[in-house]
Design a protein around this motif. Sequence first.
Motif, PDB file in Angstrom:
ATOM      1  N   VAL A   2       0.840  -1.200   0.000  1.00  0.00           N
ATOM      2  CA  VAL A   2       0.000   0.000   0.000  1.00  0.00           C
ATOM      3  C   VAL A   2       0.874   1.247   0.000  1.00  0.00           C
ATOM      4  CG1 VAL A   2      -1.684   1.312   1.338  1.00  0.00           C
ATOM      5  CG2 VAL A   2      -1.928  -1.155   1.126  1.00  0.00           C
ATOM      6  N   GLY A   3       1.927   1.225   0.794  1.00  0.00           N
ATOM      7  CA  GLY A   3       2.847   2.355   0.848  1.00  0.00           C
ATOM      8  C   GLY A   3       3.531   2.597  -0.477  1.00  0.00           C
ATOM      9  N   SER A   4       3.908   1.531  -1.182  1.00  0.00           N
ATOM     10  CA  SER A   4       4.532   1.685  -2.494  1.00  0.00           C
ATOM     11  C   SER A   4       3.562   2.286  -3.493  1.00  0.00           C
ATOM     12  CB  SER A   4       5.022   0.329  -3.007  1.00  0.00           C
ATOM     13  OG  SER A   4       6.042  -0.172  -2.196  1.00  0.00           O
ATOM     14  N   PHE A   5       2.296   1.857  -3.435  1.00  0.00           N
ATOM     15  CA  PHE A   5       1.276   2.414  -4.319  1.00  0.00           C
ATOM     16  C   PHE A   5       1.081   3.904  -4.054  1.00  0.00           C
ATOM     17  CE2 PHE A   5      -3.214   3.481  -5.067  1.00  0.00           C
ATOM     18  CZ  PHE A   5      -3.272   3.252  -6.427  1.00  0.00           C
ATOM     19  N   PHE A   7       3.173   5.922  -2.610  1.00  0.00           N
ATOM     20  CA  PHE A   7       4.414   6.587  -2.991  1.00  0.00           C
ATOM     21  C   PHE A   7       4.383   6.939  -4.476  1.00  0.00           C
ATOM     22  CE2 PHE A   7       8.982   7.163  -3.320  1.00  0.00           C
ATOM     23  CZ  PHE A   7       9.342   7.578  -2.051  1.00  0.00           C
ATOM     24  N   GLY A   8       3.926   6.000  -5.300  1.00  0.00           N
ATOM     25  CA  GLY A   8       3.805   6.242  -6.741  1.00  0.00           C
ATOM     26  C   GLY A   8       2.807   7.338  -7.053  1.00  0.00           C
ATOM     27  N   LEU A   9       1.708   7.376  -6.300  1.00  0.00           N
ATOM     28  CA  LEU A   9       0.719   8.436  -6.514  1.00  0.00           C
ATOM     29  C   LEU A   9       1.316   9.812  -6.230  1.00  0.00           C
ATOM     30  CD1 LEU A   9      -2.533   6.955  -4.926  1.00  0.00           C
ATOM     31  CD2 LEU A   9      -2.083   7.322  -7.343  1.00  0.00           C
ATOM     32  N   ILE A  10       2.068   9.928  -5.160  1.00  0.00           N
ATOM     33  CA  ILE A  10       2.650  11.214  -4.755  1.00  0.00           C
ATOM     34  C   ILE A  10       3.744  11.647  -5.725  1.00  0.00           C
ATOM     35  CG2 ILE A  10       3.953  12.393  -2.936  1.00  0.00           C
ATOM     36  CD1 ILE A  10       0.986  11.907  -2.309  1.00  0.00           C
ATOM     37  N   PHE A  27       6.547  10.918   6.002  1.00  0.00           N
ATOM     38  CA  PHE A  27       5.448   9.988   6.254  1.00  0.00           C
ATOM     39  C   PHE A  27       5.658   8.630   5.593  1.00  0.00           C
ATOM     40  CE2 PHE A  27       1.320   8.187   5.043  1.00  0.00           C
ATOM     41  CZ  PHE A  27       0.833   7.933   6.308  1.00  0.00           C
ATOM     42  N   PHE A  28       5.893   8.613   4.293  1.00  0.00           N
ATOM     43  CA  PHE A  28       5.966   7.338   3.584  1.00  0.00           C
ATOM     44  C   PHE A  28       7.222   6.540   3.906  1.00  0.00           C
ATOM     45  CE2 PHE A  28       2.856   9.483   0.793  1.00  0.00           C
ATOM     46  CZ  PHE A  28       1.825   8.591   0.989  1.00  0.00           C
ATOM     47  N   SER A  29       8.283   7.207   4.319  1.00  0.00           N
ATOM     48  CA  SER A  29       9.471   6.466   4.737  1.00  0.00           C
ATOM     49  C   SER A  29       9.182   5.678   6.010  1.00  0.00           C
ATOM     50  CB  SER A  29      10.644   7.410   4.960  1.00  0.00           C
ATOM     51  OG  SER A  29      11.044   7.978   3.745  1.00  0.00           O
ATOM     52  N   CYS A  30       8.398   6.255   6.896  1.00  0.00           N
ATOM     53  CA  CYS A  30       8.012   5.531   8.112  1.00  0.00           C
ATOM     54  C   CYS A  30       6.935   4.495   7.808  1.00  0.00           C
ATOM     55  CB  CYS A  30       7.494   6.502   9.160  1.00  0.00           C
ATOM     56  SG  CYS A  30       8.751   7.621   9.774  1.00  0.00           S
ATOM     57  N   PHE A  31       5.993   4.850   6.955  1.00  0.00           N
ATOM     58  CA  PHE A  31       4.876   3.962   6.621  1.00  0.00           C
ATOM     59  C   PHE A  31       5.352   2.707   5.910  1.00  0.00           C
ATOM     60  CE2 PHE A  31       1.187   2.872   3.848  1.00  0.00           C
ATOM     61  CZ  PHE A  31       0.306   2.546   4.853  1.00  0.00           C
ATOM     62  N   ASN A  64       6.829  -4.702  -5.059  1.00  0.00           N
ATOM     63  CA  ASN A  64       6.722  -3.322  -4.581  1.00  0.00           C
ATOM     64  C   ASN A  64       7.077  -2.318  -5.671  1.00  0.00           C
ATOM     65  OD1 ASN A  64       5.896  -3.033  -1.703  1.00  0.00           O
ATOM     66  ND2 ASN A  64       7.431  -4.625  -1.493  1.00  0.00           N
ATOM     67  N   LEU A  65       8.046  -2.627  -6.504  1.00  0.00           N
ATOM     68  CA  LEU A  65       8.399  -1.730  -7.600  1.00  0.00           C
ATOM     69  C   LEU A  65       7.241  -1.596  -8.581  1.00  0.00           C
ATOM     70  CD1 LEU A  65      10.478  -0.018  -9.141  1.00  0.00           C
ATOM     71  CD2 LEU A  65      11.224  -2.118 -10.255  1.00  0.00           C
ATOM     72  N   PHE A  66       6.641  -2.714  -8.966  1.00  0.00           N
ATOM     73  CA  PHE A  66       5.521  -2.649  -9.893  1.00  0.00           C
ATOM     74  C   PHE A  66       4.285  -2.009  -9.265  1.00  0.00           C
ATOM     75  CE2 PHE A  66       7.938  -5.835 -12.331  1.00  0.00           C
ATOM     76  CZ  PHE A  66       7.931  -5.175 -13.557  1.00  0.00           C
ATOM     77  N   THR A  67       4.109  -2.181  -7.964  1.00  0.00           N
ATOM     78  CA  THR A  67       3.004  -1.514  -7.278  1.00  0.00           C
ATOM     79  C   THR A  67       3.193   0.000  -7.307  1.00  0.00           C
ATOM     80  OG1 THR A  67       2.770  -3.441  -5.833  1.00  0.00           O
ATOM     81  CG2 THR A  67       1.712  -1.411  -5.126  1.00  0.00           C
ATOM     82  N   MET A  68       4.429   0.459  -7.102  1.00  0.00           N
ATOM     83  CA  MET A  68       4.716   1.889  -7.174  1.00  0.00           C
ATOM     84  C   MET A  68       4.471   2.411  -8.596  1.00  0.00           C
ATOM     85  SD  MET A  68       8.160   4.064  -6.416  1.00  0.00           S
ATOM     86  CE  MET A  68       8.857   3.714  -8.003  1.00  0.00           C
ATOM     87  N   LEU A  69       4.921   1.671  -9.589  1.00  0.00           N
ATOM     88  CA  LEU A  69       4.698   2.083 -10.978  1.00  0.00           C
ATOM     89  C   LEU A  69       3.209   2.110 -11.319  1.00  0.00           C
ATOM     90  CD1 LEU A  69       7.609   0.201 -12.758  1.00  0.00           C
ATOM     91  CD2 LEU A  69       7.404   2.655 -12.352  1.00  0.00           C
TER      92      LEU A  69
END
Length: 79
Positions: A2-5, A7-10, A27-31, A64-69
Motif C-alpha cells: 500500500v505504501g509503495s502504491f 508513494f507512486g501516486l505522490i 510519512f511514507f518512509s516511516c509507513f 513493490n516496484l511494480f506496485t509503485m509504478l
Amino acid sequence: MVGSFLFGLIISKNLNSVTKKILLTGFFSCFTSFSGFIYFLYEILNQGNWIKFIIFLNLIITINLFTMLFGVWISSKFT
C-alpha cells in the motif's frame, strides 16, 4: 505494498517541493518501513534456506516496484 502504491501516486502529482519532500521522506518512509521485511528474511536465513531467501527477496522488491509504478500510472490517468 500500500505504501509503495501511495508513494507512486505522490511522485507523479504536481506538488510543491517542500510538500513532496515531507510526504516522501517523512510519512511514507516511516509507513513503508522494511523492518518487517528484513525480519522475515532474517527468519528464512536462520532456517538455512538460501533459495527461499533469494526468491522472496527478489519477489518482494519486484512486487513493490511494480506496485509503485501502478500508482504512478493511476495518478497520471486522473491528472
